[in-house]
Write a protein that holds these residues in place. Structure first.
Motif, PDB file in Angstrom:
ATOM      1  N   PHE A  15       0.829  -1.206   0.000  1.00 17.20           N
ATOM      2  CA  PHE A  15       0.000   0.000   0.000  1.00 17.20           C
ATOM      3  C   PHE A  15       0.866   1.260   0.000  1.00 17.20           C
ATOM      4  CE2 PHE A  15      -2.431   3.401   2.004  1.00 17.20           C
ATOM      5  CZ  PHE A  15      -3.565   3.390   1.214  1.00 17.20           C
ATOM      6  N   ILE A  16       1.883   1.281   0.844  1.00 17.66           N
ATOM      7  CA  ILE A  16       2.770   2.448   0.900  1.00 17.66           C
ATOM      8  C   ILE A  16       3.480   2.631  -0.433  1.00 17.66           C
ATOM      9  CG2 ILE A  16       4.890   3.358   1.945  1.00 17.66           C
ATOM     10  CD1 ILE A  16       3.899   2.122   4.616  1.00 17.66           C
ATOM     11  N   SER A  17       3.967   1.550  -0.983  1.00 15.43           N
ATOM     12  CA  SER A  17       4.666   1.613  -2.270  1.00 15.43           C
ATOM     13  C   SER A  17       3.750   2.145  -3.366  1.00 15.43           C
ATOM     14  CB  SER A  17       5.187   0.222  -2.633  1.00 15.43           C
ATOM     15  OG  SER A  17       5.758   0.231  -3.901  1.00 15.43           O
ATOM     16  N   THR A  21       4.623   8.439  -5.517  1.00 18.76           N
ATOM     17  CA  THR A  21       4.840   8.780  -6.914  1.00 18.76           C
ATOM     18  C   THR A  21       6.139   8.137  -7.385  1.00 18.76           C
ATOM     19  OG1 THR A  21       6.111  10.765  -6.407  1.00 18.76           O
ATOM     20  CG2 THR A  21       3.713  11.024  -6.598  1.00 18.76           C
ATOM     21  N   TYR A  22       6.334   8.144  -8.684  1.00 11.37           N
ATOM     22  CA  TYR A  22       7.575   7.610  -9.241  1.00 11.37           C
ATOM     23  C   TYR A  22       8.777   8.343  -8.653  1.00 11.37           C
ATOM     24  CZ  TYR A  22      11.495   6.867 -12.292  1.00 11.37           C
ATOM     25  OH  TYR A  22      12.750   6.592 -12.750  1.00 11.37           O
ATOM     26  N   GLU A  23       8.681   9.656  -8.553  1.00 13.72           N
ATOM     27  CA  GLU A  23       9.801  10.455  -8.032  1.00 13.72           C
ATOM     28  C   GLU A  23      10.152  10.072  -6.601  1.00 13.72           C
ATOM     29  OE1 GLU A  23       7.118  11.812  -9.675  1.00 13.72           O
ATOM     30  OE2 GLU A  23       8.224  12.124 -11.547  1.00 13.72           O
ATOM     31  N   GLN A  24       9.152   9.775  -5.794  1.00 15.49           N
ATOM     32  CA  GLN A  24       9.398   9.377  -4.410  1.00 15.49           C
ATOM     33  C   GLN A  24      10.072   8.007  -4.336  1.00 15.49           C
ATOM     34  OE1 GLN A  24       5.240   9.853  -3.254  1.00 15.49           O
ATOM     35  NE2 GLN A  24       5.864  11.334  -1.690  1.00 15.49           N
ATOM     36  N   GLN A  25       9.814   7.170  -5.315  1.00 14.09           N
ATOM     37  CA  GLN A  25      10.367   5.817  -5.321  1.00 14.09           C
ATOM     38  C   GLN A  25      11.651   5.695  -6.129  1.00 14.09           C
ATOM     39  OE1 GLN A  25       7.436   3.247  -6.989  1.00 14.09           O
ATOM     40  NE2 GLN A  25       6.518   2.787  -5.020  1.00 14.09           N
ATOM     41  N   SER A  26      12.053   6.742  -6.781  1.00 14.87           N
ATOM     42  CA  SER A  26      13.181   6.656  -7.702  1.00 14.87           C
ATOM     43  C   SER A  26      14.431   6.052  -7.054  1.00 14.87           C
ATOM     44  CB  SER A  26      13.523   8.029  -8.268  1.00 14.87           C
ATOM     45  OG  SER A  26      14.623   7.921  -9.145  1.00 14.87           O
ATOM     46  N   LEU A  27      15.002   5.111  -7.768  1.00 16.48           N
ATOM     47  CA  LEU A  27      16.230   4.462  -7.315  1.00 16.48           C
ATOM     48  C   LEU A  27      17.458   5.069  -7.982  1.00 16.48           C
ATOM     49  CD1 LEU A  27      14.957   0.784  -7.642  1.00 16.48           C
ATOM     50  CD2 LEU A  27      15.111   2.135  -5.552  1.00 16.48           C
ATOM     51  N   ILE A  28      17.235   5.994  -8.889  1.00 14.99           N
ATOM     52  CA  ILE A  28      18.328   6.559  -9.683  1.00 14.99           C
ATOM     53  C   ILE A  28      19.437   7.152  -8.810  1.00 14.99           C
ATOM     54  CG2 ILE A  28      18.941   8.213 -11.497  1.00 14.99           C
ATOM     55  CD1 ILE A  28      17.228   5.781 -12.418  1.00 14.99           C
ATOM     56  N   PRO A  29      19.133   7.993  -7.814  1.00 12.05           N
ATOM     57  CA  PRO A  29      20.234   8.542  -6.994  1.00 12.05           C
ATOM     58  C   PRO A  29      21.079   7.451  -6.321  1.00 12.05           C
ATOM     59  CG  PRO A  29      18.219   9.781  -6.606  1.00 12.05           C
ATOM     60  CD  PRO A  29      17.844   8.585  -7.431  1.00 12.05           C
ATOM     61  N   THR A 117      -3.618   7.387  -7.590  1.00  8.14           N
ATOM     62  CA  THR A 117      -2.441   7.993  -6.974  1.00  8.14           C
ATOM     63  C   THR A 117      -1.784   8.905  -7.997  1.00  8.14           C
ATOM     64  OG1 THR A 117      -2.086   6.060  -5.574  1.00  8.14           O
ATOM     65  CG2 THR A 117      -0.201   7.513  -5.890  1.00  8.14           C
ATOM     66  N   GLY A 118      -1.541  10.144  -7.621  1.00  9.10           N
ATOM     67  CA  GLY A 118      -0.905  11.087  -8.534  1.00  9.10           C
ATOM     68  C   GLY A 118       0.457  10.610  -8.986  1.00  9.10           C
ATOM     69  N   GLY A 119       0.759  10.836 -10.252  1.00  7.25           N
ATOM     70  CA  GLY A 119       2.070  10.468 -10.765  1.00  7.25           C
ATOM     71  C   GLY A 119       2.254   8.984 -11.010  1.00  7.25           C
ATOM     72  N   ARG A 120       1.192   8.209 -10.935  1.00  9.81           N
ATOM     73  CA  ARG A 120       1.270   6.757 -11.178  1.00  9.81           C
ATOM     74  C   ARG A 120       0.279   6.409 -12.274  1.00  9.81           C
ATOM     75  NH1 ARG A 120       3.770   3.782  -6.985  1.00  9.81           N
ATOM     76  NH2 ARG A 120       3.776   2.111  -8.514  1.00  9.81           N
ATOM     77  N   SER A 121       0.559   5.329 -12.972  1.00  8.02           N
ATOM     78  CA  SER A 121      -0.390   4.867 -13.981  1.00  8.02           C
ATOM     79  C   SER A 121      -0.530   3.355 -13.851  1.00  8.02           C
ATOM     80  CB  SER A 121       0.066   5.250 -15.386  1.00  8.02           C
ATOM     81  OG  SER A 121       1.381   4.812 -15.609  1.00  8.02           O
ATOM     82  N   PRO A 122      -1.766   2.885 -13.853  1.00 10.79           N
ATOM     83  CA  PRO A 122      -1.982   1.440 -13.744  1.00 10.79           C
ATOM     84  C   PRO A 122      -1.610   0.755 -15.054  1.00 10.79           C
ATOM     85  CG  PRO A 122      -4.067   2.567 -14.083  1.00 10.79           C
ATOM     86  CD  PRO A 122      -3.014   3.629 -13.944  1.00 10.79           C
ATOM     87  N   MET A 123      -1.081  -0.457 -14.934  1.00 11.88           N
ATOM     88  CA  MET A 123      -0.708  -1.215 -16.125  1.00 11.88           C
ATOM     89  C   MET A 123      -1.181  -2.659 -16.004  1.00 11.88           C
ATOM     90  SD  MET A 123       3.156   0.047 -17.004  1.00 11.88           S
ATOM     91  CE  MET A 123       3.145  -0.912 -18.525  1.00 11.88           C
ATOM     92  N   ALA A 124      -1.896  -3.109 -17.016  1.00 14.66           N
ATOM     93  CA  ALA A 124      -2.313  -4.507 -17.050  1.00 14.66           C
ATOM     94  C   ALA A 124      -1.093  -5.424 -17.073  1.00 14.66           C
ATOM     95  CB  ALA A 124      -3.195  -4.762 -18.270  1.00 14.66           C
ATOM     96  N   ALA A 125      -0.013  -4.947 -17.679  1.00 15.14           N
ATOM     97  CA  ALA A 125       1.220  -5.739 -17.739  1.00 15.14           C
ATOM     98  C   ALA A 125       1.754  -6.023 -16.341  1.00 15.14           C
ATOM     99  CB  ALA A 125       2.277  -4.999 -18.563  1.00 15.14           C
ATOM    100  N   ASP A 126       1.598  -5.074 -15.435  1.00 16.78           N
ATOM    101  CA  ASP A 126       2.066  -5.292 -14.067  1.00 16.78           C
ATOM    102  C   ASP A 126       1.213  -6.326 -13.336  1.00 16.78           C
ATOM    103  OD1 ASP A 126       4.212  -3.633 -14.380  1.00 16.78           O
ATOM    104  OD2 ASP A 126       3.327  -1.933 -13.315  1.00 16.78           O
ATOM    105  N   VAL A 127      -0.090  -6.353 -13.633  1.00 10.09           N
ATOM    106  CA  VAL A 127      -0.949  -7.392 -13.046  1.00 10.09           C
ATOM    107  C   VAL A 127      -0.475  -8.762 -13.520  1.00 10.09           C
ATOM    108  CG1 VAL A 127      -3.288  -8.356 -12.940  1.00 10.09           C
ATOM    109  CG2 VAL A 127      -2.949  -5.883 -12.800  1.00 10.09           C
ATOM    110  N   LEU A 128      -0.158  -8.847 -14.791  1.00 11.06           N
ATOM    111  CA  LEU A 128       0.348 -10.109 -15.339  1.00 11.06           C
ATOM    112  C   LEU A 128       1.675 -10.489 -14.689  1.00 11.06           C
ATOM    113  CD1 LEU A 128       0.020 -12.412 -17.389  1.00 11.06           C
ATOM    114  CD2 LEU A 128       1.152 -10.951 -19.065  1.00 11.06           C
ATOM    115  N   LEU A 129       2.556  -9.519 -14.552  1.00 11.03           N
ATOM    116  CA  LEU A 129       3.855  -9.768 -13.919  1.00 11.03           C
ATOM    117  C   LEU A 129       3.678 -10.194 -12.457  1.00 11.03           C
ATOM    118  CD1 LEU A 129       6.892  -9.593 -14.570  1.00 11.03           C
ATOM    119  CD2 LEU A 129       6.831  -7.263 -13.682  1.00 11.03           C
ATOM    120  N   ASP A 130       2.776  -9.545 -11.748  1.00 11.54           N
ATOM    121  CA  ASP A 130       2.496  -9.897 -10.352  1.00 11.54           C
ATOM    122  C   ASP A 130       1.966 -11.328 -10.254  1.00 11.54           C
ATOM    123  OD1 ASP A 130       3.141  -7.244  -9.818  1.00 11.54           O
ATOM    124  OD2 ASP A 130       1.058  -6.603  -9.668  1.00 11.54           O
TER     125      ASP A 130
END
Length: 158
Positions: A15-17, A21-29, A117-130
């Motif tokens: 739920f927290i994840s 937003t993508y920016e809050q979760q970014s692993l790039i740094p 959730t702002g800055g997020r987009s649902p993907m059917a592909a992620d449901v399949l991956l899950d």
């Protein structure tokens, strides 16, 4: 009680994840900090895949976004695999495979949550991956139980 705490902890993490937003979760740094020399760049740069219409490659995304993509998708597989195992732990052995559709339903709910959730987009592909993550985990559980039963059977014959 221990099983219930584990399930609740997994749902809280999910739920927290999904609430970030993508920016809050970014692993790039972190990736830039811990992998400044870009290890395996030449090998990884030969890889390319299409994920639901988007080309995923170092050439298209850059080294760090490429790595982040695989870490994120690996996290999908891992968390939903763990959720499936946690659900399976509440089911009788004969009904363990019911954890798969239950986990897939949770994956759908997770993507719906991301839709609001702002800055997020649902993907059917992620449901399949899950769901694949759940299937892999439940398959491993099945194999583990089969191996354990055979060893126990062989041991009792001695």
């Amino acid at each position: 009680m221990k099983k219930l705490i584990i399930v609740l902890a997994l749902f809280i993490v999910l739920f927290i994840s999904s609430s970030q937003t993508y920016e809050q979760q970014s692993l790039i740094p972190a990736l830039e900090k811990y992998f400044p020399s870009m290890p395996f760049y030449s090998t990884l740069s030969t890889l390319e895949l299409t994920y639901w219409g988007s080309v995923i490659s170092i050439e298209e995304r850059g080294y760090y976004l490429f790595l982040e993509f695989f870490i994120r998708k690996g996290a999908h597989v891992a968390i939903f695999g763990l959720i499936a195992l946690a659900i399976a732990s509440f089911l009788p052995k004969k009904l363990v495979w019911f954890a798969l559709p239950i986990t897939a339903f949770i994956a759908v709910l997770d993507e719906l949550h991301q839709a609001v959730t702002g800055g997020r987009s649902p993907m059917a592909a992620d449901v399949l991956l899950d769901t694949v993550g759940a299937l892999l985990a439940l398959s491993c559980l099945f194999l583990f139980r089969k191996i354990k039963a055979r060893r126990k059977e062989q041991h009792s014959l001695l």
